[in-house]
Design an enzyme around this catalytic site. Sequence first.
Site, PDB file in Angstrom:
ATOM      1  N   HIS A 138     -13.244 -10.420   0.633  1.00  0.00           N
ATOM      2  CA  HIS A 138     -13.549  -9.144   1.600  1.00  0.00           C
ATOM      3  C   HIS A 138     -14.282  -9.495   2.660  1.00  0.00           C
ATOM      4  CE1 HIS A 138     -13.134  -6.256  -2.333  1.00  0.00           C
ATOM      5  NE2 HIS A 138     -11.931  -6.844  -1.525  1.00  0.00           N
ATOM      6  N   GLN A 165     -15.948 -11.139  -3.769  1.00  0.00           N
ATOM      7  CA  GLN A 165     -15.763  -9.937  -3.076  1.00  0.00           C
ATOM      8  C   GLN A 165     -16.848  -9.847  -1.997  1.00  0.00           C
ATOM      9  OE1 GLN A 165     -14.269  -6.569  -6.047  1.00  0.00           O
ATOM     10  NE2 GLN A 165     -15.004  -8.079  -7.360  1.00  0.00           N
ATOM     11  N   VAL A 190     -19.929  -9.992   0.806  1.00  0.00           N
ATOM     12  CA  VAL A 190     -19.633 -10.239   2.066  1.00  0.00           C
ATOM     13  C   VAL A 190     -21.049 -11.067   2.705  1.00  0.00           C
ATOM     14  CG1 VAL A 190     -18.194  -8.444   2.657  1.00  0.00           C
ATOM     15  CG2 VAL A 190     -20.682  -8.013   2.781  1.00  0.00           C
ATOM     16  N   SER A 235     -17.597  -3.992 -10.699  1.00  0.00           N
ATOM     17  CA  SER A 235     -16.874  -2.891 -11.118  1.00  0.00           C
ATOM     18  C   SER A 235     -15.549  -2.811 -11.372  1.00  0.00           C
ATOM     19  CB  SER A 235     -17.311  -1.627 -10.167  1.00  0.00           C
ATOM     20  OG  SER A 235     -16.919  -1.448  -8.860  1.00  0.00           O
ATOM     21  N   ASN A 251     -21.818  -8.238 -17.161  1.00  0.00           N
ATOM     22  CA  ASN A 251     -22.073  -7.139 -16.722  1.00  0.00           C
ATOM     23  C   ASN A 251     -23.052  -6.203 -17.423  1.00  0.00           C
ATOM     24  OD1 ASN A 251     -21.944  -4.410 -15.277  1.00  0.00           O
ATOM     25  ND2 ASN A 251     -20.073  -5.233 -14.279  1.00  0.00           N
ATOM     26  N   ARG A 302     -27.546  -4.366   7.061  1.00  0.00           N
ATOM     27  CA  ARG A 302     -27.379  -5.186   5.870  1.00  0.00           C
ATOM     28  C   ARG A 302     -27.310  -6.690   5.988  1.00  0.00           C
ATOM     29  NH1 ARG A 302     -21.830  -2.971   4.116  1.00  0.00           N
ATOM     30  NH2 ARG A 302     -21.957  -4.437   2.242  1.00  0.00           N
ATOM     31  N   TYR A 326     -24.062  -2.425   9.519  1.00  0.00           N
ATOM     32  CA  TYR A 326     -23.683  -3.643   9.125  1.00  0.00           C
ATOM     33  C   TYR A 326     -24.875  -4.605   9.550  1.00  0.00           C
ATOM     34  CZ  TYR A 326     -19.400  -2.632   6.791  1.00  0.00           C
ATOM     35  OH  TYR A 326     -18.475  -2.253   5.786  1.00  0.00           O
TER      36      TYR A 326
HETATM   37  C1  BJW Z   1     -24.647  -6.081 -12.288  1.00  0.00           C
HETATM   38  C2  BJW Z   1     -26.025  -6.442 -11.881  1.00  0.00           C
HETATM   39  C3  BJW Z   1     -26.768  -7.583 -12.501  1.00  0.00           C
HETATM   40  C4  BJW Z   1     -25.400  -4.292 -11.263  1.00  0.00           C
HETATM   41  N1  BJW Z   1     -26.060  -8.462 -12.739  1.00  0.00           N
HETATM   42  N2  BJW Z   1     -24.005  -7.103 -12.743  1.00  0.00           N
HETATM   43  C5  BJW Z   1      -4.357   0.226  -6.312  1.00  0.00           C
HETATM   44  C6  BJW Z   1      -4.718   1.369  -6.932  1.00  0.00           C
HETATM   45  C7  BJW Z   1      -5.628   2.294  -6.374  1.00  0.00           C
HETATM   46  C8  BJW Z   1      -6.123   2.077  -5.041  1.00  0.00           C
HETATM   47  C9  BJW Z   1      -5.709   1.046  -4.328  1.00  0.00           C
HETATM   48  C10 BJW Z   1      -4.620   0.242  -5.066  1.00  0.00           C
HETATM   49  N3  BJW Z   1      -4.484  -1.021  -4.261  1.00  0.00           N
HETATM   50  C11 BJW Z   1      -5.338  -0.728  -3.101  1.00  0.00           C
HETATM   51  C12 BJW Z   1      -5.840   0.372  -3.223  1.00  0.00           C
HETATM   52  C13 BJW Z   1      -6.742   1.147  -2.068  1.00  0.00           C
HETATM   53  C14 BJW Z   1      -8.181   0.480  -1.914  1.00  0.00           C
HETATM   54  C15 BJW Z   1      -8.915   0.717  -3.402  1.00  0.00           C
HETATM   55  O1  BJW Z   1      -9.022  -0.347  -4.128  1.00  0.00           O
HETATM   56  N4  BJW Z   1      -9.401   1.707  -3.644  1.00  0.00           N
HETATM   57  C16 BJW Z   1     -10.072   2.093  -4.844  1.00  0.00           C
HETATM   58  C17 BJW Z   1     -11.513   1.941  -4.589  1.00  0.00           C
HETATM   59  C18 BJW Z   1      -9.582   3.539  -5.347  1.00  0.00           C
HETATM   60  N5  BJW Z   1      -7.883  -0.915  -1.475  1.00  0.00           N
HETATM   61  C19 BJW Z   1      -7.820  -1.190  -0.228  1.00  0.00           C
HETATM   62  O2  BJW Z   1      -7.747  -0.564   0.562  1.00  0.00           O
HETATM   63  C20 BJW Z   1      -7.637  -2.615   0.022  1.00  0.00           C
HETATM   64  N6  BJW Z   1      -6.756  -2.990   1.002  1.00  0.00           N
HETATM   65  C21 BJW Z   1      -5.621  -2.834   0.706  1.00  0.00           C
HETATM   66  O3  BJW Z   1      -5.207  -2.588  -0.434  1.00  0.00           O
HETATM   67  O4  BJW Z   1      -4.760  -2.916   1.721  1.00  0.00           O
HETATM   68  C22 BJW Z   1      -3.452  -2.720   1.601  1.00  0.00           C
HETATM   69  C23 BJW Z   1      -2.765  -3.205   2.861  1.00  0.00           C
HETATM   70  C24 BJW Z   1      -1.646  -4.366   2.778  1.00  0.00           C
HETATM   71  C25 BJW Z   1      -0.977  -4.734   3.948  1.00  0.00           C
HETATM   72  C26 BJW Z   1      -1.395  -4.181   5.320  1.00  0.00           C
HETATM   73  C27 BJW Z   1      -2.399  -3.177   5.258  1.00  0.00           C
HETATM   74  C28 BJW Z   1      -3.120  -2.866   4.000  1.00  0.00           C
HETATM   75  C29 BJW Z   1      -8.957  -3.298   0.847  1.00  0.00           C
HETATM   76  C30 BJW Z   1     -10.249  -3.338  -0.074  1.00  0.00           C
HETATM   77  C31 BJW Z   1     -11.327  -3.674   0.816  1.00  0.00           C
HETATM   78  C32 BJW Z   1     -12.743  -3.383   0.177  1.00  0.00           C
HETATM   79  N7  BJW Z   1     -13.893  -3.547   1.067  1.00  0.00           N
HETATM   80  C33 BJW Z   1     -15.284  -3.412   0.565  1.00  0.00           C
HETATM   81  C34 BJW Z   1     -16.002  -3.290   1.585  1.00  0.00           C
HETATM   82  C35 BJW Z   1     -16.442  -4.511   2.409  1.00  0.00           C
HETATM   83  C36 BJW Z   1     -17.279  -4.427   3.275  1.00  0.00           C
HETATM   84  C37 BJW Z   1     -18.462  -3.902   3.029  1.00  0.00           C
HETATM   85  O5  BJW Z   1     -19.462  -4.525   1.883  1.00  0.00           O
HETATM   86  O6  BJW Z   1     -19.058  -2.858   3.397  1.00  0.00           O
HETATM   87  O7  BJW Z   1     -15.569  -4.360  -0.422  1.00  0.00           O
HETATM   88  S1  BJW Z   1     -15.526  -1.797  -0.578  1.00  0.00           S
HETATM   89  C38 BJW Z   1     -16.623  -2.543  -1.639  1.00  0.00           C
HETATM   90  O8  BJW Z   1     -16.145  -2.545  -2.970  1.00  0.00           O
HETATM   91  C39 BJW Z   1     -16.753  -4.019  -1.371  1.00  0.00           C
HETATM   92  C40 BJW Z   1     -16.987  -4.759  -2.467  1.00  0.00           C
HETATM   93  O9  BJW Z   1     -16.636  -6.194  -2.187  1.00  0.00           O
HETATM   94  C41 BJW Z   1     -15.693  -4.017  -3.363  1.00  0.00           C
HETATM   95  C42 BJW Z   1     -16.046  -4.113  -4.606  1.00  0.00           C
HETATM   96  O10 BJW Z   1     -17.299  -3.708  -5.155  1.00  0.00           O
HETATM   97  P1  BJW Z   1     -18.144  -4.415  -6.235  1.00  0.00           P
HETATM   98  O11 BJW Z   1     -18.286  -5.887  -5.704  1.00  0.00           O
HETATM   99  O12 BJW Z   1     -17.471  -4.340  -7.768  1.00  0.00           O
HETATM  100  O13 BJW Z   1     -19.610  -3.579  -6.143  1.00  0.00           O
HETATM  101  P2  BJW Z   1     -20.000  -2.203  -7.123  1.00  0.00           P
HETATM  102  O14 BJW Z   1     -20.987  -1.877  -6.197  1.00  0.00           O
HETATM  103  O15 BJW Z   1     -18.759  -1.442  -7.280  1.00  0.00           O
HETATM  104  O16 BJW Z   1     -20.303  -2.934  -8.630  1.00  0.00           O
HETATM  105  C43 BJW Z   1     -21.348  -3.480  -9.003  1.00  0.00           C
HETATM  106  C44 BJW Z   1     -21.168  -4.005 -10.380  1.00  0.00           C
HETATM  107  O17 BJW Z   1     -22.589  -4.754 -10.517  1.00  0.00           O
HETATM  108  C45 BJW Z   1     -21.401  -2.861 -11.241  1.00  0.00           C
HETATM  109  O18 BJW Z   1     -20.488  -2.657 -12.292  1.00  0.00           O
HETATM  110  C46 BJW Z   1     -22.764  -3.090 -12.068  1.00  0.00           C
HETATM  111  O19 BJW Z   1     -23.014  -2.491 -13.365  1.00  0.00           O
HETATM  112  C47 BJW Z   1     -22.779  -4.541 -11.959  1.00  0.00           C
HETATM  113  N8  BJW Z   1     -24.375  -4.882 -11.788  1.00  0.00           N
HETATM  114  N9  BJW Z   1     -26.673  -5.134 -11.380  1.00  0.00           N
HETATM  115  C48 BJW Z   1     -24.745  -8.273 -13.187  1.00  0.00           C
HETATM  116  N10 BJW Z   1     -28.121  -7.673 -12.198  1.00  0.00           N
END
Ligand code: BJW
Length: 256
Positions: free
Chosen positions: A119, A101, A103, A194, A218, A70, A67
């Site tokens: 996030h 989303q 950070v 994504s 996207n 980053r 972290y």
């Molecule tokens: C471009 C480009 C260009 C590239 N121009 N585009 C329902 C169903 C299934 C699972 C769950 C559910 N509900 C909850 C869950 C569990 C889980 C989850 O979602 N899991 C799935 C992965 C299966 N969720 C959680 O655990 C969440 N918490 C929760 O539900 O808590 C319940 C609770 C309630 C009460 C008490 C206690 C608990 C928390 C989720 C937290 C996510 N955190 C992260 C890490 C943050 C810190 C860090 O950065 O290290 O957040 S994970 C990561 O993914 C990060 C991002 O914000 C997030 C989304 O990713 P993002 O931004 O979409 O990035 P990428 O890399 O995935 O995609 C990039 C995109 O850009 C691609 O599409 C490319 O094509 C595109 N691209 N170049 C435009 N130039």
Amino acid sequence: MVDVREAAKALAGARRVVVFTGAGISAESGVPTFRDALTGLWERYDAQALATPQAFEDDPDLVWGWYEWRRSLIQGVHPNPGHEAVAAIEAHAPHTLVVTQNVDDLHERAGSRAPIHLHGSLFTPRCAACSRPAEPGRGDEPEEGRRLAPPRCGCGGAIRPGVVWFGEALPEEALEEAVQAATDCDVLLTVGTSGVVYPAAEIPKVASMFGGTVIQVNPRPTPLDAVAAINLHGSAAVVLPELVSAAWPEHAAAGS
Ligand code: BJW
Ligand code: ZN
């Protein structure tokens, strides 16, 4: 081009707008997306395995080092024309809410007013035990990264990043505000996500369910294709400025 014109018409005619962003909007600033392969010290790991409370408990130096690396990387890059176009949307459509989303702080640095960080942020570390806020470090990490012991709070607890890990709840007020804005919006523009992480990925779906027009930017297909009325396939730094110029031609003429 036809799609950009159609999207621009929807955007220019909207009273309430939500811009929902993910890691892809920062990619062209030089910030790897979350699902890109890791490099340096972390190349054996998957980001999803590092972004958990368990990973921090098991190996705090590895996770804190990642972290800090980053944060250091982000401090050395700049907002790109995609972030600037989002700030321009806010300027032209005053009832716009940016929900990210990410950070990083690139929306703020591009001039966005008060983006909601679903996030959390790399810039708000806190004590893992007592939650007291801590000062971010200097941000001069080596290029390859390093293991780094997290600083200690006065209470003895380890300092952790101010981000939301898998299994942790999103900040309640931020999530509520984002869902309310999605419910009320005329247009939701989803950019560079994504759309696989919940509950954030519900936000475009909520907008669509409540009658908002979802526009997606996207280069690749995502599960949000299913709710997007208009899909603009391309990179954020190219497509968003085109969209702003088409929506508000005076913006292009002013060269701002
Ligand atoms: C471009 C480009 C260009 C590239 N121009 N585009 C329902 C169903 C299934 C699972 C769950 C559910 N509900 C909850 C869950 C569990 C889980 C989850 O979602 N899991 C799935 C992965 C299966 N969720 C959680 O655990 C969440 N918490 C929760 O539900 O808590 C319940 C609770 C309630 C009460 C008490 C206690 C608990 C928390 C989720 C937290 C996510 N955190 C992260 C890490 C943050 C810190 C860090 O950065 O290290 O957040 S994970 C990561 O993914 C990060 C991002 O914000 C997030 C989304 O990713 P993002 O931004 O979409 O990035 P990428 O890399 O995935 O995609 C990039 C995109 O850009 C691609 O599409 C490319 O094509 C595109 N691209 N170049 C435009 N130039
Ligand atoms: Zn403490």
